[in-house]
Design an enzyme around this catalytic site. Structure first.
Site, short mmCIF file in Angstrom:
data_model
loop_
_atom_site.label_atom_id
_atom_site.label_comp_id
_atom_site.label_asym_id
_atom_site.label_seq_id
_atom_site.Cartn_x
_atom_site.Cartn_y
_atom_site.Cartn_z
N SER A 177 9.84 -23.93 -68.18
CA SER A 177 9.96 -24.38 -66.79
C SER A 177 9.90 -25.91 -66.72
O SER A 177 10.73 -26.57 -67.33
CB SER A 177 8.88 -23.70 -65.94
OG SER A 177 9.10 -23.90 -64.56
N ASP B 280 16.46 -15.85 -61.16
CA ASP B 280 15.86 -17.18 -61.08
C ASP B 280 16.87 -18.11 -60.43
O ASP B 280 17.98 -18.27 -60.93
CB ASP B 280 15.50 -17.67 -62.48
CG ASP B 280 14.82 -19.04 -62.48
OD1 ASP B 280 14.57 -19.59 -61.39
OD2 ASP B 280 14.54 -19.54 -63.59
N HIS C 187 11.84 -15.81 -63.29
CA HIS C 187 11.41 -17.10 -63.84
C HIS C 187 10.12 -16.93 -64.64
O HIS C 187 9.16 -16.30 -64.19
CB HIS C 187 11.18 -18.07 -62.68
CG HIS C 187 10.92 -19.48 -63.11
ND1 HIS C 187 11.91 -20.30 -63.61
CD2 HIS C 187 9.79 -20.22 -63.12
CE1 HIS C 187 11.40 -21.48 -63.89
NE2 HIS C 187 10.11 -21.46 -63.61
#
Length: 387
Positions: A216, A319, A349
């Site tokens: 991320s 996502d 995600h």
């Protein structure tokens, strides 16, 4: 579609994360003090896994604080494959100094950067600890998980600078180890903050096979470091970044992609939360969704993409950030960089790194896929990318 458990946990996660973002946003508005240079590298709500310098489930871990003027810290994950012969029965490898002997196997070094939108997460969290243990064992590498400074206490480029500081620290450690003075009586001083050469890295680390892995927001840091490593070239010797893995990168931009429109309210991290996180991370005068830290395809970014190392990108079906990551990978392939995309169906995600999802089949398969690709490059000793 994600199963019911994932959907329910996503609701809880988003509620908690939105409260955190709003609280941090309010405190940053009312706090007139300058940016905290020491910073924080974890939040009180994080569930922390204690380090364990004895081999447990095949991996030993320890924490070190490498910078006396900031909260930057590292957790080192050492797989037991580094030991090629049995340890003496009287010696516990759980200590900080490997015993003398001919059983020190050199392993590639992987720098790992956790997620959390730059404002939360920790290199010591339960989920990150379990993920790094899995990767250390599967890839047969020493994982160095970086506890970078969080926003808004430390704004951009603090977290990015922390990453580059660690890359330089690993190079210094390797050069200190090359002095050949690693024993119980040695006193090798490192001006960066460690009073001695770090013994696990000295005994077992091979920085000429260095991989960057970011999750991320950590993927944004990894990509920045890959660029800095290309620009630094031989100044980072003996460190050579041979590949990077970008897992669900925290990319965004002012012109929305198809997935940003279709999945704006996606699971775990939606677009509104992402924008607020960027407002907390970037200094007010620099805020833009096309900031080079946020949008990898912003014009003028250096070095040219053709000099970037091989880049594996992981994306999830549900996502909203997926399309921009895919576009970045496409641009890398256009200039002949090995940049495959692995797209996992019915996933969200951070599906491969969140503690509650780590034992799902998709998370296990993803880790195995990453291993197959990484091993292709850590076997090519000494390969480097520069311009």
């Amino acid at each position: 579609m994600p199963n019911l458990i994932v959907k329910l946990y996503s609701v809880f996660f988003k509620y908690q994360q939105k409260n955190l973002l709003q609280t941090l946003s309010l405190s940053s508005l009312t706090d007139q003090k300058p940016t905290n240079s020491f910073g924080v590298s974890s939040r009180p709500h994080e569930s922390i896994a204690a380090s364990n310098p004895s081999f447990t489930d095949g991996v030993a871990t320890k924490d070190i604080h490498v910078d006396p003027i900031s909260s930057l810290s590292l957790r080192i994950f050492l797989p037991d494959t580094a030991i090629t012969s049995p340890l003496p029965s009287t010696h516990d490898y759980g200590g900080y100094l490997p015993p003398p002997g001919n059983f020190h196997r050199k392993l590639p070094v992987m720098l790992q950067f956790h997620g959390g939108g730059f404002v939360s997460g920790s290199n010591e969290s339960v989920g990150n600890d379990a993920f790094c243990r899995r990767i250390a064992k599967l890839c047969d590498v020493i994982v160095v998980a970086v506890g970078y400074r969080l926003a808004p206490e430390t704004k951009y480029p603090g977290a990015f600078e922390d990453g580059f500081k660690v890359l330089n620290w690993i190079a210094k450690q390797a050069n200190l180890a090359a002095c050949g003075r690693l024993d119980s009586q040695s006193h090798i001083f490192d001006s960066f903050g460690a009073s001695m050469v770090e013994p696990w890295l000295a005994a077992h680390g091979d920085p000429s096979r260095c991989v960057l892995l970011g999750v991320s927001s950590g993927a944004n840091i990894a990509d920045y470091l890959a660029r800095r490593a290309v620009e630094a070239g031989k100044l980072l010797d003996p460190v050579k970044v041979v590949a990077q893995v970008l897992m669900f990168p925290f990319f965004i931009g002012s012109t929305p992609t198809h997935s940003e429109l279709k999945l704006a309210n996606s699971y775990f991290y939606d677009k509104a939360m992402c924008k607020l996180a960027w407002k907390l991370f970037l200094p007010k005068e620099q805020f833009s969704l096309d900031h080079p830290a946020a949008n990898p395809l912003t014009a003028g970014r250096q070095p040219p993409l053709k000099y970037m190392p091989p880049t594996l990108t992981i994306v999830a079906e549900h996502d909203f950030m997926r399309d921009r990551a895919i576009s970045y990978s496409e641009e890398l392939r256009k200039v002949n960089v090995d940049a495959p995309v692995l797209d996992y169906k019915d996933t969200v995600h951070e599906f491969a790194t969140l503690d509650v999802l780590l034992h799902t089949p998709q998370a296990r398969v993803c880790a195995e896929d990453v291993t197959i690709w990484v091993k292709k490059y850590i076997s090519l000793k000494g390969h480097e990318f520069s311009y």
